[in-house]
Design a protein around this motif. Structure first.
Motif, short mmCIF file in Angstrom:
data_model
loop_
_atom_site.label_atom_id
_atom_site.label_comp_id
_atom_site.label_asym_id
_atom_site.label_seq_id
_atom_site.Cartn_x
_atom_site.Cartn_y
_atom_site.Cartn_z
N THR A 30 0.90 -0.93 0.36
CA THR A 30 -0.26 -0.40 0.03
C THR A 30 0.93 1.53 0.27
O THR A 30 0.40 2.47 0.08
CB THR A 30 -1.65 -0.39 1.21
OG1 THR A 30 -0.09 0.20 2.46
CG2 THR A 30 -1.70 -0.85 1.66
N ALA A 31 2.07 1.17 -0.23
CA ALA A 31 2.84 2.34 -0.25
C ALA A 31 2.76 3.28 -0.75
O ALA A 31 2.87 4.58 -1.09
CB ALA A 31 4.58 2.23 -0.60
N GLY A 32 1.97 2.87 -2.26
CA GLY A 32 1.58 3.96 -3.81
C GLY A 32 0.04 4.17 -2.96
O GLY A 32 0.22 5.53 -3.72
N ILE A 149 -9.46 11.95 -4.11
CA ILE A 149 -7.88 12.15 -4.96
C ILE A 149 -8.26 12.13 -6.59
O ILE A 149 -9.49 12.25 -7.20
CB ILE A 149 -7.68 10.18 -4.92
CG1 ILE A 149 -7.09 9.28 -3.49
CG2 ILE A 149 -6.14 10.31 -5.84
CD1 ILE A 149 -6.53 8.11 -3.55
N ARG A 150 -7.33 13.27 -7.24
CA ARG A 150 -7.48 13.69 -8.26
C ARG A 150 -7.36 12.62 -9.20
O ARG A 150 -6.78 11.87 -8.86
CB ARG A 150 -7.07 15.07 -8.64
CG ARG A 150 -7.77 16.12 -8.87
CD ARG A 150 -6.85 17.21 -9.15
NE ARG A 150 -6.08 17.22 -10.81
CZ ARG A 150 -5.63 18.14 -11.15
NH1 ARG A 150 -6.04 19.38 -10.57
NH2 ARG A 150 -5.23 18.04 -12.17
N VAL A 178 3.00 1.30 -7.31
CA VAL A 178 2.07 0.53 -7.77
C VAL A 178 1.80 -0.14 -6.32
O VAL A 178 2.34 -0.47 -6.12
CB VAL A 178 2.59 -0.05 -9.23
CG1 VAL A 178 2.39 0.63 -10.36
CG2 VAL A 178 4.35 -0.48 -8.80
N PRO A 179 0.71 -0.67 -6.69
CA PRO A 179 -0.42 -0.08 -7.20
C PRO A 179 -0.95 0.85 -6.37
O PRO A 179 -0.95 1.68 -5.47
CB PRO A 179 -1.59 -1.31 -6.74
CG PRO A 179 -1.34 -1.52 -4.97
CD PRO A 179 0.15 -1.79 -5.81
N ARG A 180 -1.60 1.90 -6.55
CA ARG A 180 -2.71 3.43 -6.67
C ARG A 180 -3.22 3.57 -6.74
O ARG A 180 -3.91 3.35 -7.99
CB ARG A 180 -1.03 4.12 -7.02
CG ARG A 180 -1.85 4.50 -8.27
CD ARG A 180 -0.68 5.98 -8.65
NE ARG A 180 -0.32 6.27 -10.10
CZ ARG A 180 -0.23 5.90 -11.28
NH1 ARG A 180 1.25 4.65 -11.15
NH2 ARG A 180 0.18 6.35 -12.51
N PRO A 181 -4.55 4.18 -6.25
CA PRO A 181 -5.41 4.19 -6.20
C PRO A 181 -6.18 5.50 -7.22
O PRO A 181 -7.99 5.18 -7.53
CB PRO A 181 -7.00 4.09 -4.98
CG PRO A 181 -4.94 5.04 -3.98
CD PRO A 181 -3.74 4.86 -4.83
N ASP A 182 -5.63 6.10 -7.83
CA ASP A 182 -6.16 7.02 -9.16
C ASP A 182 -6.91 6.30 -9.99
O ASP A 182 -5.88 5.43 -10.34
CB ASP A 182 -5.06 8.58 -8.92
CG ASP A 182 -3.61 7.23 -9.63
OD1 ASP A 182 -3.86 7.37 -11.33
OD2 ASP A 182 -3.09 7.56 -8.88
N ILE A 219 -4.83 -6.81 -3.39
CA ILE A 219 -5.85 -6.38 -4.66
C ILE A 219 -7.05 -5.94 -4.11
O ILE A 219 -7.93 -5.39 -3.39
CB ILE A 219 -6.68 -7.69 -5.06
CG1 ILE A 219 -5.82 -8.40 -6.14
CG2 ILE A 219 -7.90 -8.07 -5.37
CD1 ILE A 219 -5.77 -9.21 -6.98
N GLN A 220 -6.91 -6.65 -2.60
CA GLN A 220 -7.60 -6.22 -1.48
C GLN A 220 -7.53 -4.75 -1.01
O GLN A 220 -9.21 -3.19 -0.78
CB GLN A 220 -8.04 -6.94 -0.34
CG GLN A 220 -8.02 -6.42 1.25
CD GLN A 220 -7.46 -7.74 2.46
OE1 GLN A 220 -7.55 -8.23 2.64
NE2 GLN A 220 -7.27 -6.32 3.71
N ASP A 221 -6.43 -4.01 -0.62
CA ASP A 221 -6.36 -2.72 -0.56
C ASP A 221 -6.97 -1.94 -1.93
O ASP A 221 -7.19 -0.43 -1.51
CB ASP A 221 -4.51 -2.22 0.11
CG ASP A 221 -4.13 -3.07 1.43
OD1 ASP A 221 -5.95 -2.72 2.15
OD2 ASP A 221 -3.21 -3.03 1.56
N LEU A 222 -6.20 -1.82 -3.46
CA LEU A 222 -6.97 -1.83 -4.48
C LEU A 222 -8.18 -1.37 -4.42
O LEU A 222 -9.52 -0.48 -4.83
CB LEU A 222 -6.20 -2.33 -5.69
CG LEU A 222 -6.07 -2.05 -6.85
CD1 LEU A 222 -5.56 0.11 -6.68
CD2 LEU A 222 -5.73 -2.54 -8.01
#
Length: 330
Positions: A30-32, A149-150, A178-182, A219-222
């Motif tokens: 989840t660093a991203g 998040i923009r 990666v991954p990231r939620p934008d 996947i869960q966090d994304l």
């Protein structure tokens, strides 16, 4: 920037004691996600409260996407089911993935502007006995966290329990991780479950608990922190179901009291993590972490004891939207 090598170097630079191995898995994948300001911290006992999602539907041609777990008709009334899908309860992970894919095929594509924002509202269970990202006692308290998040990933904003809105630019590392939620990143991901899982394995890399645990957590966090394009949401379910060790459960309750089916894993022989899904609308409802047997974990940072049936993490996502500015909710 070589993103994969950056993540691996970050992972290799730390050596954690035994009780924090699972926390390490979650923190690195989840660093991203790059939130600033207050956030629920990763627990030293190896469990993190994670957010959970719900189904978003197009509400206007602008676009504004609002959350409604049951779906609505043209008059705004909630539907009891989804036309064209098989009737009866979902009985397996394969059937869940199939039905979710059929539903996603009927939903319109979303094309928000780069300067619009995604919005996610989360309900996190906490305990009056104390919390550091995991439940130290009975889940008798709740915290609401809202995140914006923009779409282009250039800025983010957060609000906790209706308090002050914290708005800040993302960093170059945030935007390259990666991954990231934008939403721009999400739209770049494959919607074929096999191709998606292969990419997740590559991006999450090797973890202390193995690549399958790392992929499940990625996947869960994304899902928990994102407004997901419909076809990607279905593909994520398919990718989850294809991870070795992932099982299907018929009735699990999220932190908001909603019942759903679940895809879950058991790690370290005692910690079960559920991804909870509405079996009618295929909304991503919530997350639960629970001890399936008594367990004691001892390391340099102390000893942690868990009893069978103890909830270690519990959450629900109450809404998602695409909006024009941070602080608005669709």
């Amino acid at each position: 920037m070589d993103e994969l090598n950056t993540l691996r170097n970050m992972r290799a630079s730390l050596a954690e004691p035994e009780p924090v191995r699972l926390a390490a898995v979650r923190s690195r994948v989840t660093a991203g996600f790059g939130e600033r300001g207050r956030r629920v911290r990763l627990p030293r006992t190896g469990v993190r409260l994670v957010a959970v999602g719900a189904l978003a539907v197009t509400a206007a041609a602008g676009i504004t996407v609002a959350q409604n777990l049951g779906g609505v008709d043209e008059d705004g009334h909630r539907r009891s089911g989804i036309p064209g899908l098989p009737a009866g309860p979902v009985a397996s992970a394969a059937e869940l993935t199939h039905r979710a894919s059929l539903k996603a095929a009927t939903e319109p594509a979303w094309n928000p502007r780069p300067d619009q924002w995604t919005y996610v509202k989360e309900l996190l269970a906490t305990s009056s006995a104390g919390t550091a990202g995991s439940l130290s006692g009975r889940p008798d308290k709740r915290t609401t966290v809202e995140r914006w998040i923009r779409v282009d990933g250039m800025r983010r904003a957060t609000m906790e329990n209706g308090g002050r809105l914290e708005n800040a630019p993302t960093t170059p590392m945030d935007r390259s991780a990666v991954p990231r939620p934008d939403y721009t990143y999400l739209r770049s991901l494959p919607t074929d479950p096999k191709a998606l899982l292969a990419l997740v394995y590559q991006q999450s890399g090797q973890t202390p608990l193995g690549r399958d645990a790392g992929a499940f957590t990625t996947i869960q966090d994304l899902m928990s922190r994102s407004v997901l394009p419909p076809k990607l949401r279905a593909a994520l379910y398919g990718a989850l179901a294809a991870i070795p060790g992932v099982r299907f459960a018929r009735d699990v309750t999220d932190a908001a009291g909603r019942h759903g089916v679940a895809l879950y894993r058991i790690d370290e022989g005692y910690l079960r993590t559920d991804v909870i899904i509405d079996p009618t609308t295929f909304a991503y409802l919530g997350h639960r972490a629970i001890a399936v047997k008594d367990h004691t974990s001892t390391g340099g940072d102390g000893t942690a004891r868990f009893t069978k049936g103890q909830k270690l993490g519990w959450s629900a996502q109450l809404g998602t939207a695409i909006v024009d500015r941070p602080g608005t909710r669709g």
